[in-house]
Write a protein that holds these residues in place. Structure first.
Motif, PDB file in Angstrom:
ATOM      1  N   LEU A 122     -40.176  -6.876  10.407  1.00 39.02           N
ATOM      2  CA  LEU A 122     -39.384  -7.480   9.339  1.00 39.02           C
ATOM      3  C   LEU A 122     -39.075  -8.940   9.638  1.00 39.02           C
ATOM      4  CD1 LEU A 122     -36.753  -4.684   8.582  1.00 39.02           C
ATOM      5  CD2 LEU A 122     -39.059  -4.962   7.633  1.00 39.02           C
ATOM      6  N   SER A 123     -38.888  -9.717   8.590  1.00 41.11           N
ATOM      7  CA  SER A 123     -38.450 -11.099   8.721  1.00 41.11           C
ATOM      8  C   SER A 123     -36.959 -11.118   9.052  1.00 41.11           C
ATOM      9  CB  SER A 123     -38.693 -11.854   7.424  1.00 41.11           C
ATOM     10  OG  SER A 123     -37.841 -11.347   6.401  1.00 41.11           O
ATOM     11  N   VAL A 124     -36.444 -12.296   9.317  1.00 40.67           N
ATOM     12  CA  VAL A 124     -35.009 -12.427   9.572  1.00 40.67           C
ATOM     13  C   VAL A 124     -34.207 -11.979   8.353  1.00 40.67           C
ATOM     14  CG1 VAL A 124     -33.147 -14.049  10.034  1.00 40.67           C
ATOM     15  CG2 VAL A 124     -35.309 -14.277  11.271  1.00 40.67           C
ATOM     16  N   ASP A 125     -34.589 -12.432   7.171  1.00 45.28           N
ATOM     17  CA  ASP A 125     -33.854 -12.066   5.962  1.00 45.28           C
ATOM     18  C   ASP A 125     -33.934 -10.566   5.690  1.00 45.28           C
ATOM     19  OD1 ASP A 125     -33.004 -14.642   5.491  1.00 45.28           O
ATOM     20  OD2 ASP A 125     -34.640 -15.121   4.100  1.00 45.28           O
ATOM     21  N   GLN A 126     -35.091  -9.967   5.913  1.00 39.31           N
ATOM     22  CA  GLN A 126     -35.235  -8.526   5.717  1.00 39.31           C
ATOM     23  C   GLN A 126     -34.380  -7.754   6.717  1.00 39.31           C
ATOM     24  OE1 GLN A 126     -39.513  -8.415   6.083  1.00 39.31           O
ATOM     25  NE2 GLN A 126     -39.798  -8.160   3.871  1.00 39.31           N
ATOM     26  N   THR A 127     -34.289  -8.272   7.930  1.00 42.37           N
ATOM     27  CA  THR A 127     -33.467  -7.624   8.953  1.00 42.37           C
ATOM     28  C   THR A 127     -31.999  -7.689   8.580  1.00 42.37           C
ATOM     29  OG1 THR A 127     -35.109  -8.167  10.652  1.00 42.37           O
ATOM     30  CG2 THR A 127     -32.905  -7.585  11.419  1.00 42.37           C
ATOM     31  N   LYS A 128     -31.594  -8.772   7.937  1.00 39.34           N
ATOM     32  CA  LYS A 128     -30.204  -8.877   7.475  1.00 39.34           C
ATOM     33  C   LYS A 128     -29.886  -7.781   6.462  1.00 39.34           C
ATOM     34  CE  LYS A 128     -29.533 -13.867   8.148  1.00 39.34           C
ATOM     35  NZ  LYS A 128     -29.317 -15.164   7.454  1.00 39.34           N
ATOM     36  N   VAL A 129     -30.870  -7.401   5.654  1.00 39.86           N
ATOM     37  CA  VAL A 129     -30.679  -6.316   4.691  1.00 39.86           C
ATOM     38  C   VAL A 129     -30.403  -5.008   5.438  1.00 39.86           C
ATOM     39  CG1 VAL A 129     -31.778  -4.944   2.869  1.00 39.86           C
ATOM     40  CG2 VAL A 129     -32.114  -7.427   2.945  1.00 39.86           C
ATOM     41  N   VAL A 130     -31.103  -4.804   6.542  1.00 39.44           N
ATOM     42  CA  VAL A 130     -30.899  -3.606   7.366  1.00 39.44           C
ATOM     43  C   VAL A 130     -29.463  -3.566   7.893  1.00 39.44           C
ATOM     44  CG1 VAL A 130     -31.605  -2.428   9.481  1.00 39.44           C
ATOM     45  CG2 VAL A 130     -33.331  -3.486   8.015  1.00 39.44           C
ATOM     46  N   VAL A 131     -28.995  -4.696   8.377  1.00 37.18           N
ATOM     47  CA  VAL A 131     -27.634  -4.772   8.916  1.00 37.18           C
ATOM     48  C   VAL A 131     -26.602  -4.542   7.814  1.00 37.18           C
ATOM     49  CG1 VAL A 131     -25.959  -6.261  10.086  1.00 37.18           C
ATOM     50  CG2 VAL A 131     -28.377  -6.318  10.775  1.00 37.18           C
ATOM     51  N   GLU A 132     -26.861  -5.121   6.645  1.00 36.58           N
ATOM     52  CA  GLU A 132     -25.946  -4.951   5.509  1.00 36.58           C
ATOM     53  C   GLU A 132     -25.876  -3.496   5.055  1.00 36.58           C
ATOM     54  OE1 GLU A 132     -27.557  -7.689   2.712  1.00 36.58           O
ATOM     55  OE2 GLU A 132     -26.806  -9.455   3.770  1.00 36.58           O
ATOM     56  N   ALA A 133     -26.936  -2.738   5.350  1.00 37.29           N
ATOM     57  CA  ALA A 133     -26.946  -1.314   4.994  1.00 37.29           C
ATOM     58  C   ALA A 133     -26.101  -0.485   5.955  1.00 37.29           C
ATOM     59  CB  ALA A 133     -28.380  -0.793   4.980  1.00 37.29           C
ATOM     60  N   GLY A 134     -25.604  -1.133   7.004  1.00 37.30           N
ATOM     61  CA  GLY A 134     -24.711  -0.447   7.926  1.00 37.30           C
ATOM     62  C   GLY A 134     -25.316  -0.082   9.257  1.00 37.30           C
ATOM     63  N   LEU A 135     -26.558  -0.457   9.487  1.00 42.57           N
ATOM     64  CA  LEU A 135     -27.222  -0.145  10.759  1.00 42.57           C
ATOM     65  C   LEU A 135     -26.854  -1.194  11.805  1.00 42.57           C
ATOM     66  CD1 LEU A 135     -30.416   0.937   8.996  1.00 42.57           C
ATOM     67  CD2 LEU A 135     -29.358   2.331  10.766  1.00 42.57           C
ATOM     68  N   LYS A 136     -26.374  -0.741  12.939  1.00 44.50           N
ATOM     69  CA  LYS A 136     -25.845  -1.648  13.953  1.00 44.50           C
ATOM     70  C   LYS A 136     -26.650  -1.640  15.251  1.00 44.50           C
ATOM     71  CE  LYS A 136     -22.473  -2.994  11.359  1.00 44.50           C
ATOM     72  NZ  LYS A 136     -22.540  -4.360  10.761  1.00 44.50           N
ATOM     73  N   HIS A 137     -27.720  -0.862  15.300  1.00 43.94           N
ATOM     74  CA  HIS A 137     -28.593  -0.854  16.470  1.00 43.94           C
ATOM     75  C   HIS A 137     -29.990  -1.261  16.012  1.00 43.94           C
ATOM     76  CE1 HIS A 137     -25.980   1.180  19.504  1.00 43.94           C
ATOM     77  NE2 HIS A 137     -25.354   1.552  18.407  1.00 43.94           N
ATOM     78  N   LEU A 138     -30.481  -2.399  16.515  1.00 44.24           N
ATOM     79  CA  LEU A 138     -31.780  -2.925  16.109  1.00 44.24           C
ATOM     80  C   LEU A 138     -32.747  -2.951  17.289  1.00 44.24           C
ATOM     81  CD1 LEU A 138     -30.741  -5.968  13.864  1.00 44.24           C
ATOM     82  CD2 LEU A 138     -30.936  -3.550  13.235  1.00 44.24           C
ATOM     83  N   GLY A 139     -33.998  -2.596  17.022  1.00 46.77           N
ATOM     84  CA  GLY A 139     -35.014  -2.576  18.064  1.00 46.77           C
ATOM     85  C   GLY A 139     -36.115  -3.574  17.814  1.00 46.77           C
ATOM     86  N   GLU A 140     -36.389  -4.405  18.807  1.00 44.94           N
ATOM     87  CA  GLU A 140     -37.477  -5.389  18.739  1.00 44.94           C
ATOM     88  C   GLU A 140     -38.395  -5.215  19.943  1.00 44.94           C
ATOM     89  OE1 GLU A 140     -38.285  -7.875  16.519  1.00 44.94           O
ATOM     90  OE2 GLU A 140     -36.746  -7.145  15.130  1.00 44.94           O
ATOM     91  N   ASN A 141     -39.643  -5.628  19.785  1.00 43.63           N
ATOM     92  CA  ASN A 141     -40.599  -5.432  20.878  1.00 43.63           C
ATOM     93  C   ASN A 141     -41.282  -6.715  21.341  1.00 43.63           C
ATOM     94  OD1 ASN A 141     -42.283  -5.863  18.664  1.00 43.63           O
ATOM     95  ND2 ASN A 141     -43.807  -4.354  19.330  1.00 43.63           N
ATOM     96  N   ARG A 142     -40.881  -7.869  20.764  1.00 46.66           N
ATOM     97  CA  ARG A 142     -41.493  -9.129  21.187  1.00 46.66           C
ATOM     98  C   ARG A 142     -40.426 -10.225  21.210  1.00 46.66           C
ATOM     99  NH1 ARG A 142     -44.666 -11.252  17.557  1.00 46.66           N
ATOM    100  NH2 ARG A 142     -46.030 -12.380  18.972  1.00 46.66           N
ATOM    101  N   LEU A 143     -40.573 -11.111  22.169  1.00 38.86           N
ATOM    102  CA  LEU A 143     -39.666 -12.240  22.294  1.00 38.86           C
ATOM    103  C   LEU A 143     -39.627 -13.051  21.011  1.00 38.86           C
ATOM    104  CD1 LEU A 143     -37.948 -14.214  24.108  1.00 38.86           C
ATOM    105  CD2 LEU A 143     -40.121 -15.327  24.691  1.00 38.86           C
ATOM    106  N   GLU A 144     -40.803 -13.264  20.419  1.00 35.08           N
ATOM    107  CA  GLU A 144     -40.908 -14.105  19.233  1.00 35.08           C
ATOM    108  C   GLU A 144     -40.203 -13.507  18.031  1.00 35.08           C
ATOM    109  OE1 GLU A 144     -44.055 -14.864  22.156  1.00 35.08           O
ATOM    110  OE2 GLU A 144     -43.386 -13.044  21.134  1.00 35.08           O
ATOM    111  N   GLY A 145     -40.055 -12.185  18.001  1.00 35.59           N
ATOM    112  CA  GLY A 145     -39.324 -11.556  16.914  1.00 35.59           C
ATOM    113  C   GLY A 145     -37.846 -11.423  17.204  1.00 35.59           C
TER     114      GLY A 145
END
Length: 225
Positions: A36-59
């Motif tokens: 997901l992009s930064v803006d798309q990830t913000k949508v995830v957070v706004e949905a109430g999800l507080k644990h996010l998983g990333e697999n690359r430094l660049e993301g």
């Protein structure tokens, strides 16, 4: 749309917990936002999800710069030793501790103890990262004195094309390995966590005792559409 997906996944997790004597009291849902992009990830957070998983430094870093510490950050991908210095002090959990060179670098670079899952290649697939189960005891003895590493549990990934029976066997084996290591008393504190289960097999994982599930497509796939 993500709210509907979230409700469905949370319902299935609760059903799995109620239907299994092996399930943990609490299961943490990690939204895998690596695609997901930064803006798309913000949508995830706004949905109430507080644990996010990333697999690359660049993301990871651009999202942290925008979203900050209002969420809990999980690094779920294989971590290259040369990137430890850029990542290790920005995350809350590392799900991929799988070799001594990585442990050494974390010990060198971390400013405070890092909650780590030791990755185990239960399936034995050559394409997957992780320690063999026969290597686990020795590895834990080696890192026992590392004060910047806090091993809280084990992590594994089941093959995407495996049968339900095989997936269940592998998750069961990870749980057994955790319990075996605790019985041996190799660490100052016993490991309590199991990071296992993704979009296609998280229900089985919860039934077998997962305490953290890492879900991408089934949870955030609708945001990419």
């Amino acid at each position: 749309m993500i709210q509907n997906d979230l409700q469905q996944i949370e319902y299935k997790i609760e059903q799995a917990k109620q239907g299994s004597k092996l399930s943990a009291d609490h299961v943490t849902l990690i939204a895998v936002t690596k695609q997901l992009s930064v803006d798309q990830t913000k949508v995830v957070v706004e949905a109430g999800l507080k644990h996010l998983g990333e697999n690359r430094l660049e993301g990871l870093l651009p999202k942290q710069a925008e979203i900050g510490s209002s969420v809990t950050w999980h690094f779920i991908g294989s971590l290259q030793t040369r990137k430890v210095k850029d990542i290790i002090n920005t995350i809350d959990y590392l799900h991929s501790l799988d070799r001594m060179s990585l442990a050494d670098e974390i010990q060198k670079r971390a400013q405070q103890p890092v909650r780590c899952f030791i990755q185990v290649n239960v399936s034995g697939e050559s394409s997957k990262h992780g320690l063999a189960d026969t290597e686990l005891s020795n590895f834990m003895q080696q890192i026992e004195s590392y004060d910047k590493i806090l091993p809280i549990g084990l992590m594994t990934m089941a093959p995407a094309d495996a049968s339900e029976e095989d997936i269940r066997k592998q998750f069961k084996r990870l749980r057994e390995l955790r319990d075996e290591m605790n019985q041996k008393g190799l660490l100052k504190q016993p490991m309590t966590e199991l990071s296992m289960g993704m979009s296609g097999d998280y229900v089985i994982a919860v039934e077998e005792g997962a305490t953290f599930v890492r879900i991408g497509t089934a949870l955030v796939g609708s945001i990419k559409e």
